[in-house]
Write an enzyme that holds these catalytic residues in place. Structure first.
Site, PDB file in Angstrom:
ATOM      1  N   CYS A 140       0.838  -1.201   0.000  1.00 53.34           N
ATOM      2  CA  CYS A 140       0.000   0.000   0.000  1.00 53.34           C
ATOM      3  C   CYS A 140       0.875   1.254   0.000  1.00 53.34           C
ATOM      4  CB  CYS A 140      -0.895  -0.046   1.241  1.00 53.34           C
ATOM      5  SG  CYS A 140      -1.714   1.491   1.675  1.00 53.34           S
ATOM      6  N   CYS A 194       0.310   3.764   2.826  1.00 53.38           N
ATOM      7  CA  CYS A 194       0.775   3.158   4.088  1.00 53.38           C
ATOM      8  C   CYS A 194       2.279   3.380   4.227  1.00 53.38           C
ATOM      9  CB  CYS A 194       0.483   1.661   4.120  1.00 53.38           C
ATOM     10  SG  CYS A 194      -1.247   1.195   3.973  1.00 53.38           S
TER      11      CYS A 194
END
Length: 168
Positions: free
Chosen positions: A61, A64
């Site tokens: 991600c 993230c």
């Protein structure tokens, strides 16, 4: 014996007897401690009296990866100031080896949990996480006190944590 060897390679989910009956290392003992929802809840129960930041993430991600240094910075700053704040990362629906590599690259020192089932019935799903990243805040009494969906900044994080510290 061959069946036992193969069973060890399947990476069985959290419902396998070995995963639920084997003692798990304590939170923070090592990176990516495997947890089921009941085990994770027991970890949180042990942190009552502290503000807890629960960040759901995965190594694949992009947002993230971008926010992880901010979480590390905030975790270290609150610890250095002696504030009752704990940051916990929950690696959801990820490849464990890739997650471990990323944590080492960033130098994450706060406790992290490996949530193999993640968005598909794991800890993340039990917290109604449907997309990553997502950060939840837990008040000192153990209640969930809000969340931020998407990438968070150091300012967002500190504002919310400071509000929870002041309100306790």
């Amino acid at each position: 014996m061959a069946g036992l060897a193969l069973a060890g390679c399947t990476g069985g989910g959290p419902e396998t007897p070995a995963a639920t009956s084997a003692p798990q290392p304590p939170l923070g003992a090592e990176p990516l401690v495997p947890r089921t929802q009941p085990q994770f809840q027991a970890d949180l129960d042990g942190l009552r009296g502290r503000v807890v930041v629960v960040n759901f993430w995965a190594s694949w991600c992009g947002p993230c990866r971008e926010e992880m240094p901010a979480l590390e910075e905030a975790s270290k700053a609150y610890a250095a100031a002696g504030r009752p704040v704990t940051v916990i990362g929950v690696d959801a629906s990820d490849v464990r080896s890739e997650a471990a590599k990323f944590l080492a690259e960033v130098g994450v020192t706060y406790p992290t949990v490996y949530d193999q089932a993640g968005l598909r019935g794991g800890v993340a799903a039990s917290w109604t996480v449907t997309g990553l990243p997502q950060t939840w805040f837990v008040a000192r009494d153990g209640s969930r006190a809000g969340r931020i969906g998407g990438r968070l900044t150091v300012d967002d994080l500190r504002t919310r944590v400071d509000e929870l510290l002041a309100g306790s």
